[in-house]
Design an enzyme around this catalytic site. Structure first.
Site, PDB file in Angstrom:
ATOM      1  N   CYS A 137       0.849  -1.196   0.000  1.00 35.85           N
ATOM      2  CA  CYS A 137       0.000   0.000   0.000  1.00 35.85           C
ATOM      3  C   CYS A 137       0.879   1.238   0.000  1.00 35.85           C
ATOM      4  O   CYS A 137       1.463   1.587   1.039  1.00 35.85           O
ATOM      5  CB  CYS A 137      -0.943   0.005   1.197  1.00 35.85           C
ATOM      6  N   CYS A 140      -0.334   4.012   2.328  1.00 37.59           N
ATOM      7  CA  CYS A 140      -0.124   3.691   3.743  1.00 37.59           C
ATOM      8  C   CYS A 140       1.339   3.837   4.162  1.00 37.59           C
ATOM      9  O   CYS A 140       1.628   4.352   5.241  1.00 37.59           O
ATOM     10  CB  CYS A 140      -0.573   2.260   4.035  1.00 37.59           C
ATOM     11  N   ASP A 141       2.253   3.364   3.327  1.00 33.57           N
ATOM     12  CA  ASP A 141       3.639   3.198   3.756  1.00 33.57           C
ATOM     13  C   ASP A 141       4.680   3.975   2.959  1.00 33.57           C
ATOM     14  O   ASP A 141       5.863   3.960   3.307  1.00 33.57           O
ATOM     15  CB  ASP A 141       4.013   1.706   3.709  1.00 33.57           C
TER      16      ASP A 141
END
Length: 313
Positions: A137, A140-141
């Site tokens: 992701c 997300c990261d």
């Protein structure tokens, strides 16, 4: 303690675009309904940084679109329960039973919209470096790798879009593609090929990663010559497809060898009163717009089925 039993007309399992659309239509139809989602509402849409192909919005972020869908459903009266995980389902009788950690639901009809999760990279060290340089992701990261070198594995729209997004943080993005072509939209391909921060490595496949505590290198293999080499990277983001979330339904529903639920054009499964919508369904194209269409059809089909059930009482 025995769990409380709740009798409802429609259970929607999954809160992505398909499930939320079904909830909107079910609420407008004044059905006694419940939407269950054991994670954050919005599904994979929330992982999209920018969406430019959803009608009505020239550009919108995934979280914004997901929030708007949720807000619309709730304002129309949809009942939504987040983070209550399903333990078992039983579709063997006319009344469908869904048992969660908190309740036992008995529903006349069910819409399965559980979606799909990212497929893990098929490399030996995936488990060892998961979250330590291997990710799925970008939204997300990605920010963890400011000024670093990031590899992206994949060749579809998701891989292309995430590679573009990761250039916001990375000093360099290396796309590892096992074939000599991409499968995505022309606009995305052009943007990737013309981005000075992206290097595309065609005919290369990832074999493994290595490092001390975190990923330091990726081992890649040329798909034509079989030559292996190591490249220095700080992270590897995989976008090599998805796995449908259908394990709990396999006892009752007809499912393909890849795990997708088989339906007809009305989203009806092989079990009367059970429908499937969105990425969890066997179909050629998986887009937000197709998920919304599935959710619409599933809800209208379920409404018709429920009305017929009422008449039989």
């Amino acid at each position: 303690m025995s769990k409380e039993i709740k009798n409802i007309e429609l259970m929607i399992i999954g809160g992505g675009p398909a499930g939320l659309t079904s909830a909107i239509y079910a609420s407008r139809a004044k059905l006694e309904m419940m939407l269950l989602e054991n994670q954050i509402l919005g599904g994979q849409v929330r992982n999209s940084y920018t969406i430019e192909n959803y009608p009505g919005f020239k550009k919108i972020t995934g979280p914004e679109l997901a929030d708007l869908m949720q807000q619309q459903a709730e304002e129309l009266g949809a009942t939504i329960d987040e983070f209550d995980s399903i333990e078992t389902v039983d579709f063997s009788a006319n009344e469908k039973v869904i048992e969660t950690e908190e309740y036992i639901y008995k529903a006349k009809a069910v819409i399965v919209a559980t979606g799909a999760s990212p497929k893990k990279l098929p490399i030996p060290s995936e488990n060892e470096f998961a979250g330590k340089g291997i990710h799925y992701c970008a939204v997300c990261d990605g920010a963890m790798y400011e000024g670093k070198v990031i590899a992206v594995v994949g060749g579809g729209n998701s891989a292309l879009e995430e590679a573009i997004f990761l250039t916001k943080f990375a000093s360099k993005v290396i796309m590892i593609r096992r074939h000599n072509y991409f499968n995505g939209e022309k606009a995305n391909i052009d943007e990737v090929m013309n981005n000075p921060k992206i290097e595309v490595m065609f005919n290369e496949d990832i074999v493994d990663v290595k490092g001390a505590a975190f990923v330091e290198k990726a081992i890649i293999k040329n798909s034509k010559t079989n030559e292996e080499k190591e490249i220095e990277v700080d992270a590897v983001f995989g976008f090599v497809g998805t796995v449908p979330m259908t394990d709990m339904f396999k006892e009752y529903l007809n499912i393909t060898s890849s795990g997708y639920i088989i339906t007809n054009e009305n989203m009806q499964t092989n079990v009367d009163g059970v429908y499937a919508a969105g990425d969890v369904r066997e179909k050629q194209f998986r887009q937000i717009t197709t998920a919304v269409a599935d959710g619409t059809i599933a809800a209208l089909s379920a409404e018709k089925y429920i009305v017929e059930q009422r008449r039989e009482i």
